[in-house]
Design an enzyme around this catalytic site. Structure first.
Site, PDB file in Angstrom:
ATOM      1  N   HIS A  38       0.882  -1.286  -0.027  1.00 16.79           N
ATOM      2  CA  HIS A  38       0.062   0.150   0.030  1.00 16.79           C
ATOM      3  C   HIS A  38       0.792   1.270   0.062  1.00 16.79           C
ATOM      4  O   HIS A  38       0.557   2.241  -0.653  1.00 16.79           O
ATOM      5  CB  HIS A  38      -0.904  -0.027   1.291  1.00 16.79           C
ATOM      6  CG  HIS A  38      -1.865   1.230   1.274  1.00 16.79           C
ATOM      7  ND1 HIS A  38      -3.079   1.037   1.339  1.00 16.79           N
ATOM      8  CD2 HIS A  38      -1.540   2.444   1.865  1.00 16.79           C
ATOM      9  CE1 HIS A  38      -3.635   2.301   1.322  1.00 16.79           C
ATOM     10  NE2 HIS A  38      -2.762   3.103   1.769  1.00 16.79           N
ATOM     11  N   GLU A  39       1.842   1.189   0.932  1.00 14.52           N
ATOM     12  CA  GLU A  39       2.728   2.666   1.085  1.00 14.52           C
ATOM     13  C   GLU A  39       3.672   2.752  -0.246  1.00 14.52           C
ATOM     14  O   GLU A  39       3.816   3.617  -0.618  1.00 14.52           O
ATOM     15  CB  GLU A  39       3.493   2.357   2.143  1.00 14.52           C
ATOM     16  CG  GLU A  39       2.752   2.340   3.467  1.00 14.52           C
ATOM     17  CD  GLU A  39       1.796   3.403   3.628  1.00 14.52           C
ATOM     18  OE1 GLU A  39       1.521   4.477   3.200  1.00 14.52           O
ATOM     19  OE2 GLU A  39       0.532   2.817   4.359  1.00 14.52           O
TER      20      GLU A  39
ATOM     21  N   HIS B 192       1.887   4.268  -3.191  1.00 16.86           N
ATOM     22  CA  HIS B 192       1.626   5.718  -2.924  1.00 16.86           C
ATOM     23  C   HIS B 192       2.802   6.271  -3.418  1.00 16.86           C
ATOM     24  O   HIS B 192       2.902   7.692  -3.648  1.00 16.86           O
ATOM     25  CB  HIS B 192       1.685   5.922  -1.418  1.00 16.86           C
ATOM     26  CG  HIS B 192       0.361   6.058  -0.828  1.00 16.86           C
ATOM     27  ND1 HIS B 192      -0.668   6.505  -1.160  1.00 16.86           N
ATOM     28  CD2 HIS B 192      -0.184   5.484   0.317  1.00 16.86           C
ATOM     29  CE1 HIS B 192      -1.812   6.455  -0.249  1.00 16.86           C
ATOM     30  NE2 HIS B 192      -1.512   5.531   0.511  1.00 16.86           N
TER      31      HIS B 192
ATOM     32  N   GLU C 115      -5.456   7.316  -1.000  1.00 23.93           N
ATOM     33  CA  GLU C 115      -5.803   6.093  -0.238  1.00 23.93           C
ATOM     34  C   GLU C 115      -6.556   5.030  -1.028  1.00 23.93           C
ATOM     35  O   GLU C 115      -6.180   3.844  -1.059  1.00 23.93           O
ATOM     36  CB  GLU C 115      -6.535   6.582   0.893  1.00 23.93           C
ATOM     37  CG  GLU C 115      -5.550   7.579   1.959  1.00 23.93           C
ATOM     38  CD  GLU C 115      -4.375   7.082   2.216  1.00 23.93           C
ATOM     39  OE1 GLU C 115      -3.939   5.845   1.982  1.00 23.93           O
ATOM     40  OE2 GLU C 115      -3.584   7.977   2.526  1.00 23.93           O
TER      41      GLU C 115
END
Length: 901
Positions: free
Chosen positions: A352-353, A356, A375
């Site tokens: 997830h990060e 980003h 997000e």
């Protein structure tokens, strides 16, 4: 940021692992990545179409920052030079600053003498105004500021975390930063909004025996007197201020060069050793995959993930560009404590990060209204890459859980659109919820499925190339997808991101004639509040994927309130095949009966999605509880491990719906009769080489059966706990958290004291928090009260103490709420301000006590409107539970009586 999920070939990576002993400094790496030249758009005033707290008369292009932290005194000093353009004559410049004390400020024009400035602070608006005696003319300047600030103990701004050294057990301190959403202004005077992108040069004066970490590699270290050094980092790409990062501590850094040449590193407390291996290998694995998917190579020379001991009630990880920060419990893999779910979290949260780094960092939303662009997309990409590299996990089932979490919030009157209006700092902090994350993710998955994976990817690549290093709104993405050939994207996306609520598709009848099925459909809005179900409802363009029996699914875009759709074939009809549509489907009784009869032949994803959907419809009162229960009962204990795990979890949740009494005993007996055989087959101990899904199933069965009071499971948990004094490793392994949970729920006084003793002597912060949080699980009311008192005694660290309170709240929400209100000042010191409203919402999340309504109303009235949102949501959910729980219990009891015959 993460609050606590296809196919591209990846070349094999070159392994270059370097374990530091006590590493004293981070080695310099390759030169910093280049950033495109500042465009005319960046040198122009911020457009009026982009919200801003600032006057728009200036704009930064570069920051040169030097910071000197004093970790022991919890203070720091700083100097910053900000290259900026002034667009209109003015006697003042206004920047953000929060808690900073400015000692001097001057403005240097391109030519001529420096202009002295007078500084005034506006604490309420978190700004610093720099005023000149004469008007500041348009032109290019450097604003030089000397200032000081404080280091907090909660994760916002520059903050400190204390933890036991993994080698000596002594308490040590690390420093970290957390700037999203509006907290870079606690670290440096800045234009602290996402559209004010700039490049950053950061230097820090720190103890010579500590490692300093930032977004870019170290380019220079200089020895200074008194055991200090100056560490200078490379120039960052142009980025938003909230993505800046600084960390300092007794760290070690291990690295692996990914297939794309980027150095992937894990920066962890010294002594972590092999605990970083799994995260490091995973990070190096996903980086090239994202390069390929986005069509834009990761632009920095390194990507670190920095381990932060402790935890936050507000978030789990943060995507700082080139220097992700993640709390230890979801980054380091410790065989003694990491559960199977924990191992999956390490992979998915890091994915997830990492996503980003493109979606959020390279291309950033113009304003927090579109935070879902960060997000929702990072969640969707994380699921995609996690499923790709771990197909055996059946990860797609988690998408159903995400959808359900979003709908639980989205079906309340207090819901909000995915694209929401945000104007204050407090509203920014409250924007990180299940609608932003999980609904955003679900809408993206639905759109990708509708236009096709290849078309979607080409649109994403176009979007990345066109908007790299700049800012966007949602419309920019839809335009890119349609430009790649996607049909109806703006129509569907606009409806699902700007219209709040959950669509409800009613299948009124299905008739077979001439080898075709004729579906009479209408749409409505699904609501958990019965009083909100009347009146005019919005119409959504709903992408349907209709499957008859085993035939190929047929796509249909439903745009009207009512439609009749004819599809080839006859048999059981599934309207949301693949479970990617963000809507609930309420079948007429005959159509649902046919699906129940053919349930075993459905794909696993459809079995789980159909079951969850119907349980939610039953709980909300759209159909009898039997509608969902007979689907849940159709999932045998011998099912696929991932599906069996999810089914066991649903039985446990239903157990929580019932109060103590005969019906709950009946359900406990049913759970034991249907789930215990699978646990007996698996055994209590994990087996070498077994799939992770088997280990996870074992853990869930132990938890579910333990919750239902299965004697063998409870006895086994207690025996393992009581072995700790003579065998400290008695609980170690992937089931440690699970066994502790069962033992703690059923704890006697002696058991509870043993848990407290284990917490006090734990030699890692993760293990310490595990024991402390388990203290709050005790079902014995006296022990629960004692756990609450312990939380504010000063004995647990400030990140462990709130977990005790929320653990107590699972069994005793009213007691926990009253305790927090009676000890408000002490509890506030444990939780960073942005997380407090959500903390209260968690505390009352299990309440079914009517007296809590007035208590929550009274508390909400004490909060500013922009802070009260999570509390108001919790209050609305409580009222819904109070209205529906009697019916749910009655119908569940009736079904259990029939099932027992």
């Amino acid at each position: 940021m993460r609050p606590a999920f296809r196919s591209f070939a990846t070349a094999s990576a070159v392994i270059a692992i370097a374990f530091s002993q006590p590493v004293l400094s981070q080695p310099a790496l390759s030169p910093p990545a280049s950033t495109p030249a500042v465009s005319s758009r960046e040198l122009a005033p911020l457009p009026e179409t982009v919200p801003s707290d600032l006057p728009r008369n200036a704009r930064p292009s570069h920051y040169t920052i030097e910071v000197t932290p004093d970790a022991q005194a919890l203070t720091f000093t700083g100097k910053v030079g900000i290259d900026l353009a002034v667009f209109a004559a003015s006697d003042a410049l206004t920047l953000h600053g929060n808690g900073l004390k400015v000692s001097s400020a001057t403005l240097k024009p391109a030519t001529g003498a420096a202009i002295p400035l007078r500084v005034t602070a506006d604490e309420q608006n978190q700004t610093l105004t720099f005023t000149s005696a004469k008007p500041i003319q348009p032109g290019r300047y450097q604003l030089d500021v000397s200032y000081a600030g404080t280091i907090g103990k909660q994760p916002s701004g520059l903050f400190a975390l204390d933890y036991p050294d993994k080698r000596t057990g002594r308490e040590v301190r690390g420093l970290f930063t957390q700037f999203e959403a509006p907290d870079a202004r606690r670290f440096v005077p800045s234009f602290d909004e996402p559209s004010y992108k700039a490049t950053f040069d950061l230097a820090a004066i720190v103890p010579a025996d500590r490692m300093a970490v930032s977004n870019m590699p170290v380019v220079r270290e200089e020895a200074l007197p008194n055991g200090r050094k100056r560490v200078t980092f490379g120039t960052t790409p142009r980025m938003s201020s909230y993505l800046l990062f600084f960390g300092l501590g007794d760290f070690e850094r291990t690295t692996k060069v990914a297939a794309d040449g980027v150095e992937a590193g894990i920066v962890a407390p010294a002594g972590s050793g092999k605990q970083a291996d799994y995260a490091r290998e995973s990070l190096a694995e996903v980086l090239p995959w994202f390069d390929e998917y986005f069509g834009v190579k990761y632009p920095l020379p390194k990507l670190d993930n920095v381990v932060a001991p402790g935890s936050s009630q507000f978030f789990g990880a943060m995507e700082n560009w080139g220097a992700i920060m993640t709390f230890e419990r979801i980054l380091l893999f410790d065989p003694a404590t990491t559960s199977p779910t924990g191992k999956q979290d390490i992979y998915s949260v890091q994915a997830h990060e990492t996503a980003h780094q493109w979606f959020g960092n390279l291309v950033t939303m113009s304003w927090w209204d579109d935070i879902w662009l960060n997000e929702g997309f990072a969640s969707w990409m994380a699921d995609k890459v996690t499923a790709h590299f771990n197909p055996e996990w059946s990860w797609e089932l988690g998408g159903i859980d995400g959808r359900e979490a979003a709908m639980a919030l989205d079906a309340l009157p207090t819901t909000h659109p995915v694209v929401q209006q945000i104007r204050t700092a407090s509203e920014m902090e409250q924007a990180f919820d299940a609608i932003t994350y999980q609904k955003g993710q679900a809408v993206i998955a639905m759109l990708e499925d509708y236009v096709g994976a290849d078309t979607w990817r080409e649109g994403m690549r176009s979007y990345m190339r066109r908007h790299a290093y700049s800012n966007t709104v949602s419309k920019d993405l839809w335009t890119a997808i349609e430009g790649a050939g996607g049909q109806d994207v703006n129509l569907i996306a606009d409806a699902f991101t700007r219209t709040p609520g959950v669509p409800l598709l009613r299948v009124r009848s299905i008739r077979c004639k001439g080898g075709q099925s004729r579906l009479d459909l209408s749409q409505d809005a699904f609501s958990l509040d019965a009083g909100s179900r009347k009146g005019q409802k919005p119409t959504w363009p709903m992408p349907l994927l209709i499957q008859v029996g085993h035939s190929d699914p047929v796509r249909h875009l439903m745009t009207g309130k009512a439609e009749t759709v004819t599809v080839p074939g006859c048999g059981a009809v599934l309207v949301n095949s693949g479970q990617l549509g963000y809507y609930r489907t309420l079948y007429d009784r005959a159509s649902l009966d046919q699906l129940v009869s053919n349930f075993g032949s459905l794909k696993t994803i459809d079995q789980y999605g159909l079951m969850r959907d119907n349980i939610s419809l039953s709980l909300a009162g759209y159909q009898d509880m039997s509608g969902g229960l007979r689907l849940l009962a159709s999932i045998p204990h011998t099912a696929d491990a991932a599906l069996a795990t999810s089914a066991a979890e649903q039985w446990q949740r239903l157990y929580g719906v019932l109060e103590e009494g005969p019906a709950r005993k009946q359900l406990a007996a049913l759970i034991s009769r249907t789930r215990a055989p699978r646990l007996a087959q698996l055994g209590f101990e994990p087996r070498a080489g077994e799939p992770l899904t088997q280990t996870k199933l074992r853990a869930q069965l132990i938890e579910t059966l333990g919750t239902a009071g299965e004697p063998r499971v409870v006895a086994e948990a207690r025996q393992r706990l009581q072995s700790l004094p003579t065998d400290p490793t008695a609980l170690d392994g992937p089931l440690k958290r699970t066994w502790l949970g069962v033992a703690a729920k059923n704890a006697t006084r002696d058991d509870w004291e043993l848990l407290r003793a284990q917490a006090a002597k734990a030699d890692s912060l993760v293990e310490r928090q595990l024991y402390y949080s388990s203290l709050g699980l005790a079902q014995d009311e006296a022990l629960a009260r004692e756990a609450l008192a312990l939380s504010v005694s000063g004995t647990p660290d400030v990140t462990s103490a709130p977990q005790i309170i929320t653990s107590v709240a699972l069994n005793y929400p009213e007691m926990a709420f009253d305790f927090v209100r009676a000890n408000q000042d002490a509890v506030d010191r444990l939780i960073e301000r942005p997380g407090r409203p959500r903390f209260f919402a968690r505390v009352v999340g299990a309440s079914t006590n009517p007296e809590m309504v007035s208590k929550l109303e009274t508390y909400a009235a004490t909060l500013p409107e922009d802070e009260a949102k999570p509390v108001v949501q919790a209050l609305t959910a409580l009222k819904q539970r109070l209205a529906s729980r009697p019916r749910q219990r009655e119908q569940l009891t009736t079904w259990l009586r029939k099932a027992a015959r």
